[in-house]
Motif scaffolding. Structure first.
Motif, PDB file in Angstrom:
ATOM      1  N   ILE A  56       0.855  -1.307   0.199  1.00  0.00           N
ATOM      2  CA  ILE A  56       0.341   0.110  -0.192  1.00  0.00           C
ATOM      3  C   ILE A  56       0.923   1.023  -0.347  1.00  0.00           C
ATOM      4  N   PHE A  57       1.896   0.748   0.697  1.00  0.00           N
ATOM      5  CA  PHE A  57       3.162   2.267   0.153  1.00  0.00           C
ATOM      6  C   PHE A  57       3.308   2.377  -1.470  1.00  0.00           C
ATOM      7  N   ALA A  58       2.968   1.990  -1.756  1.00  0.00           N
ATOM      8  CA  ALA A  58       3.409   1.476  -3.194  1.00  0.00           C
ATOM      9  C   ALA A  58       1.507   3.171  -3.844  1.00  0.00           C
ATOM     10  N   ILE A  59       0.972   3.040  -2.995  1.00  0.00           N
ATOM     11  CA  ILE A  59      -0.170   3.358  -3.777  1.00  0.00           C
ATOM     12  C   ILE A  59       0.206   4.788  -2.804  1.00  0.00           C
ATOM     13  N   THR A  60       0.378   5.142  -1.940  1.00  0.00           N
ATOM     14  CA  THR A  60      -0.146   6.709  -0.767  1.00  0.00           C
ATOM     15  C   THR A  60       1.308   6.602   0.154  1.00  0.00           C
TER      16      THR A  60
END
Length: 318
Positions: free
Chosen positions: A230-234
């Protein structure tokens, strides 16, 4: 990296934490989460739909609040980030369910006792993921290069998952379980839904507690995959936390909904492996290629939907 604007005010954090505690209380004391009885597919379906609806309602409320407070552009960006993160976490949680089924089957845990294990599993997952998310957000903010490590790890995990689709882990020989049996006195046999019993003045743990330990260890392993994803998204801690929490809160209902038909979703693991590979590549290619959130959302949704539909088609006569 998208989503560098952090929106988590003290009021938003406090309000969401209060909401999580309220929903856990409702699940435990109003709708029977602490009763030992089998959860029907109908009840699980209603709960799953309820959690999904709450997640969408939250996203809509967040968009409305941000549009009024910081503008339409950030509101749209953050709502897309939440939806993408929630979809990724929800899809990856299905892989948890496959392992949960193996654990319950290996220990022959009756359906009416599974719900108590899962509610404590959810509580533990909330605490563990909150710590990991806050730590991860701090690390990313201080050392941005760690995102490339996340990307490489997710790519490796995706390839490993793709190659091990047909491999069934031997949960009874899990290292965590061997460690627990070495240091904890275990009262073999069935003891209802008790985790601890007293026998001849001595305290023993039951096999059900060993199951709970395995469930918690499994979620920790999956969190190591899903949180970097999810850190790839935000990089916004509030978006990462809220999307994770909604996926976790709905995990128990989703388990009982899919428990009897999980075998029909064999190809979903291929879809999840491709999702991890895509996210890992996105993070590694960030200096040269920026993929907008709405495209990432479309790719992730497409991979998951196609693998689910293909699974259902191939098992339509089962």
């Amino acid at each position: 990296m998208t989503g560098t604007e952090h929106i988590g005010s003290t009021a938003l954090w406090a309000g969401f934490v209060a909401f999580v505690l309220l929903m856990l209380a409702v699940d435990l004391w109003v709708f029977g989460g602490n009763k030992s009885e089998k959860v029907t597919a109908r009840a699980a379906g209603a709960w799953s739909l309820g959690w999904f609806s709450l997640a969408l309602a939250f996203n809509g409320g967040l968009w409305w609040y941000l549009q009024r407070s910081v503008g339409a552009e950030i509101a749209e960006q953050k709502s897309l980030e939440f939806l993408s993160g929630y979809l990724i976490e929800k899809a990856l949680s299905v892989d948890n369910i496959f392992i949960f089924l193996l654990i319950f089957s290996a220990f022959q845990v009756k359906p009416e006792y599974q719900r108590r294990v899962l509610i404590y599993g959810v509580l533990g997952a909330i605490i563990m993921r909150a710590i990991m998310i806050l730590a991860g957000a701090w690390v990313v903010s201080e050392f941005s290069w760690v995102l490339y490590l996340f990307g490489a790890f997710l790519l490796y995990t995706g390839v490993k998952m793709f190659r091990a689709v047909d491999h069934q882990p031997d949960v009874r020989n899990n290292p965590v379980l061997r460690f627990a049996r070495r240091y904890l006195p275990v009262a073999e046999g069935e003891h209802g839904e008790k985790f601890v019993i007293w026998k001849d003045g001595k305290r023993y743990v039951t096999p059900l507690l060993l199951v709970l330990i395995l469930i918690e260890a499994t979620d920790l392993v999956f969190a190591v995959d899903s949180i970097p994803a999810i850190f790839a998204i935000t990089s916004d801690p509030f978006i990462v936390f809220t999307s994770n929490m909604f996926a976790i809160l709905g995990l128990r209902a989703l388990y009982f909904l899919l428990a009897d038909i999980a075998g029909r979703f064999h190809l979903l693991k291929y879809g999840l492996a491709l999702v991890l590979c895509f996210i890992g590549l996105k993070m590694l290619l960030l200096p040269w290629l920026h993929i907008p959130v709405h495209i990432s959302l479309s790719v992730v949704a497409g991979l998951i939907a196609s693998s689910v539909l293909a699974s259902l088609y191939l098992t339509r006569n089962n």
